[in-house]
Design an enzyme around this catalytic site. Structure first.
Site, mmCIF file in Angstrom:
data_model
loop_
_atom_site.group_PDB
_atom_site.id
_atom_site.type_symbol
_atom_site.label_atom_id
_atom_site.label_comp_id
_atom_site.label_asym_id
_atom_site.label_seq_id
_atom_site.Cartn_x
_atom_site.Cartn_y
_atom_site.Cartn_z
ATOM 1 C CE LYS A 1 -86.391 44.270 -36.012
ATOM 2 N NZ LYS A 1 -86.988 43.064 -35.277
ATOM 3 N NE ARG B 1 -87.752 38.020 -39.502
ATOM 4 C CZ ARG B 1 -88.068 39.510 -39.873
ATOM 5 N NH1 ARG B 1 -87.154 40.411 -39.515
ATOM 6 N NH2 ARG B 1 -88.971 39.608 -40.439
HETATM 7 C C1 YH5 Z 1 -88.060 40.046 -35.205
HETATM 8 O O1 YH5 Z 1 -87.138 40.698 -34.508
HETATM 9 N N1 YH5 Z 1 -88.913 41.683 -36.842
HETATM 10 S S1 YH5 Z 1 -90.595 42.753 -38.968
HETATM 11 C C2 YH5 Z 1 -87.818 48.286 -38.648
HETATM 12 C C3 YH5 Z 1 -86.471 48.164 -39.538
HETATM 13 C C4 YH5 Z 1 -85.904 46.966 -39.956
HETATM 14 C C5 YH5 Z 1 -86.281 46.006 -39.933
HETATM 15 C C6 YH5 Z 1 -85.606 49.833 -40.704
HETATM 16 N N2 YH5 Z 1 -90.432 40.280 -37.969
HETATM 17 C C7 YH5 Z 1 -88.893 40.462 -36.471
HETATM 18 O O2 YH5 Z 1 -87.717 43.538 -39.628
HETATM 19 N N3 YH5 Z 1 -89.722 38.535 -36.615
HETATM 20 C C8 YH5 Z 1 -89.860 41.432 -37.751
HETATM 21 O O3 YH5 Z 1 -85.890 49.680 -39.519
HETATM 22 C C9 YH5 Z 1 -89.689 39.575 -36.917
HETATM 23 N N4 YH5 Z 1 -88.305 38.722 -35.085
HETATM 24 C C10 YH5 Z 1 -89.421 37.938 -35.328
HETATM 25 N N5 YH5 Z 1 -89.282 36.778 -35.322
HETATM 26 C C11 YH5 Z 1 -89.590 44.366 -38.533
HETATM 27 C C12 YH5 Z 1 -88.140 44.329 -39.102
HETATM 28 C C13 YH5 Z 1 -87.740 45.812 -39.114
HETATM 29 C C14 YH5 Z 1 -88.321 46.895 -38.843
#
Ligand code: YH5
Length: 279
Positions: A222, A256
């Site tokens: 993130k 996660r």
């Molecule tokens: C979470 O924290 N996050 S979707 C932006 C990025 C990288 C990854 C490159 N679903 C969560 O994973 N469910 C998501 O920048 C989630 N907790 C739970 N429970 C976003 C994501 C991501 C967004």
């Protein structure tokens, strides 16, 4: 502290940290919208994550990144169902990332073991859809709406506000008949939070999630990592491992992540260090 998580067909011990592997089923530019292609790609990826040591898989048929397009319940189910069916015998519990009650109802019929709702089961319909099952429920905090939440997130006291939201949500679930052993609390990194808010929540995790429920964090790749390292999403493995270990050191139960193999290695080394620790 809870010693296990009731997760559909599974009862997961919380004595060691668990790794949840991320499986996105969004038709990308490669698949050109081809259903079979994206199903195959998601199944291959999921099976690879299991082989790498994932304890749980998190399937998402709807992108929840800031600015992403909305997807109908029908379209979400078209993406999820063939993958869920293909993973039935994979050996680990399968979580479904959705905030739509109708999607929750259908995937629970088809064998989902956990529902991951970024909207924290905020509607009565969502609570009704999940209460009578025995699936685990990940209740995440979000401020605002995905499209606009990162514009200017403001809190008086981010730790207290996120904690109150999570505890309030857990109480609502328990009032609907959900036992504490099914509930997982998640501060929701990046969901309506500045970089400072995210690091404050990480630092103060024990106070944010408390001791009555299982906890989960999702920080993998993130922007809170990019903000510190200056690296693009594809080069955030080192930072992602650092935040995962920091969370585990603070007692979090589930991380996660995208990069399961490397996270599992880091946690094995971590466990070896802690094995010699005095009580
Ligand atoms: C979470 O924290 N996050 S979707 C932006 C990025 C990288 C990854 C490159 N679903 C969560 O994973 N469910 C998501 O920048 C989630 N907790 C739970 N429970 C976003 C994501 C991501 C967004």
């Amino acid at each position: 502290m809870p010693d296990h998580l009731q997760c559909g067909r599974f009862r997961l011990s919380l004595e060691r940290p668990l790794v949840m592997g991320i499986v996105n089923i969004t038709p990308d530019s490669f698949s050109d919208g081809n259903q079979h292609f994206s199903t195959r790609a998601a199944l291959d990826h999921a099976q690879r994550l299991v082989a790498e040591g994932a304890d749980i898989l998190d399937l998402g048929g709807e992108s929840t990144r800031p600015g992403a397009q909305a997807v109908s319940a029908d379209e979400e189910l078209r993406r999820l169902l063939p993958v869920l069916e293909g993973l039935r015998g994979c050996g680990v519990p399968v979580s479904v990332d959705t905030c739509k009650p109708e999607v929750m109802r259908v995937v629970l019929q088809v064998g989902a073991d956990m529902i991951n709702d970024i909207r924290g089961f905020g509607s009565a319909e969502a609570v009704e859809a999940v209460a009578a099952s025995d699936c685990a429920l990940c209740l995440m905090h979000m401020q605002g709406e995905p499209r606009t939440m990162q514009a200017n997130p403001v809190y008086q006291d981010v730790v207290a506000e996120v904690r109150q939201y999570l505890f309030g949500g857990a109480r609502r679930l328990q009032a609907a008949g959900v036992v504490a052993q099914r509930i997982v609390l998640d501060p929701g990194f990046g969901f309506g939070k500045s970089v400072d808010h995210n690091y404050t929540l990480l630092r103060e995790l024990p106070s944010v999630v408390g001791t009555l429920y299982a906890s989960l964090v999702g920080m993998s790749r993130k922007s809170m990592i990019g903000a510190v390292t200056g690296r693009p999403a594809s080069q955030r493995l080192g930072g992602s491992i650092a935040v995962a270990l920091a969370a585990v050191a603070r007692g979090v139960h589930i991380v996660r992540v995208h990069d399961v193999a490397d996270t599992v290695s880091a946690l094995k080394v971590w466990a070896r260090i802690e094995q010699g620790a005095r009580a």
